[in-house]
Design a protein around this motif. Structure first.
Motif, PDB file in Angstrom:
ATOM      1  N   PHE A 180      37.289  42.377  62.213  1.00 62.11           N
ATOM      2  CA  PHE A 180      36.857  43.566  62.932  1.00 62.11           C
ATOM      3  C   PHE A 180      35.853  43.161  63.989  1.00 62.11           C
ATOM      4  O   PHE A 180      35.218  42.111  63.921  1.00 62.11           O
TER       5      PHE A 180
ATOM      6  N   ALA B  62      31.592  45.965  58.102  1.00 58.75           N
ATOM      7  CA  ALA B  62      32.306  46.747  59.113  1.00 58.75           C
ATOM      8  C   ALA B  62      31.795  48.186  59.170  1.00 58.75           C
ATOM      9  O   ALA B  62      32.122  48.922  60.092  1.00 58.75           O
TER      10      ALA B  62
ATOM     11  N   PHE C   3      39.523  47.503  63.594  1.00 51.01           N
ATOM     12  CA  PHE C   3      39.814  46.717  62.407  1.00 51.01           C
ATOM     13  C   PHE C   3      41.231  46.165  62.580  1.00 51.01           C
ATOM     14  O   PHE C   3      42.144  46.890  62.955  1.00 51.01           O
TER      15      PHE C   3
END
Length: 158
Positions: free
Chosen positions: A69, A146, A74
């Protein structure tokens, strides 16, 4: 330039096939070198070398899934199969247990995200396959980096 964070899942089967192939290949060489005068050793060495070479070639062809990511999206890649999802569209995730672990992504409303099939089948799937050796803790740390929260499995609100 945004920094990309990457996680490659370990492929245990790949390592086993490579080690087995190289071991059989060395065993084939030793079989022929120790007694090259007897035809049975030459045939056995040839068969071991062919089997070892087949395992080595197949082991090198096994591809492990890679997740990455950056600030915007992503990405999941397994060989030629690739999925890209905007990070803002992902609401949560969960790791499915089992022999081959899988990553399930949910959208902001809690519905499972659907992805095209891996093998050009008509059906869509709601998970991305990982490997059996993938540590769920590493996946949790990766998804936390992330900024994607885990899916709450409880039925009651606390």
């Amino acid at each position: 330039m945004p920094e990309t964070v990457r996680m490659a899942c370990p492929a245990g089967r790949k390592h086993v096939e490579l080690w087995s192939g190289y071991t059989l290949f060395v065993l084939a060489v030793l079989t022929v070198v120790l007694d090259p005068a007897h035809w049975a050793n030459i045939v056995l060495g040839l068969l071991l070398a062919l089997l070892g070479a087949a395992l080595i070639v197949h082991g090198h062809r096994i591809q492990a899934p890679v997740m990455e990511f950056d600030t915007e999206e992503f990405r999941y890649t397994l060989g030629h199969y690739s999925v890209s999802v905007v990070l803002e569209e992902i609401g949560s995730y969960h790791v499915l247990p089992g022999r081959t672990r899988s990553l399930g992504l949910r959208d902001n409303t809690g519905r499972p995200m659907r992805f095209p099939s891996l093998h050009n089948r008509r059906t869509a799937r709601s998970y991305l396959p990982l490997t059996g050796m993938t540590d769920p803790g590493r996946v949790e740390m990766f998804m936390a980096a992330a900024g994607i929260p885990p899916r709450d499995r409880s039925l009651t609100q606390h």
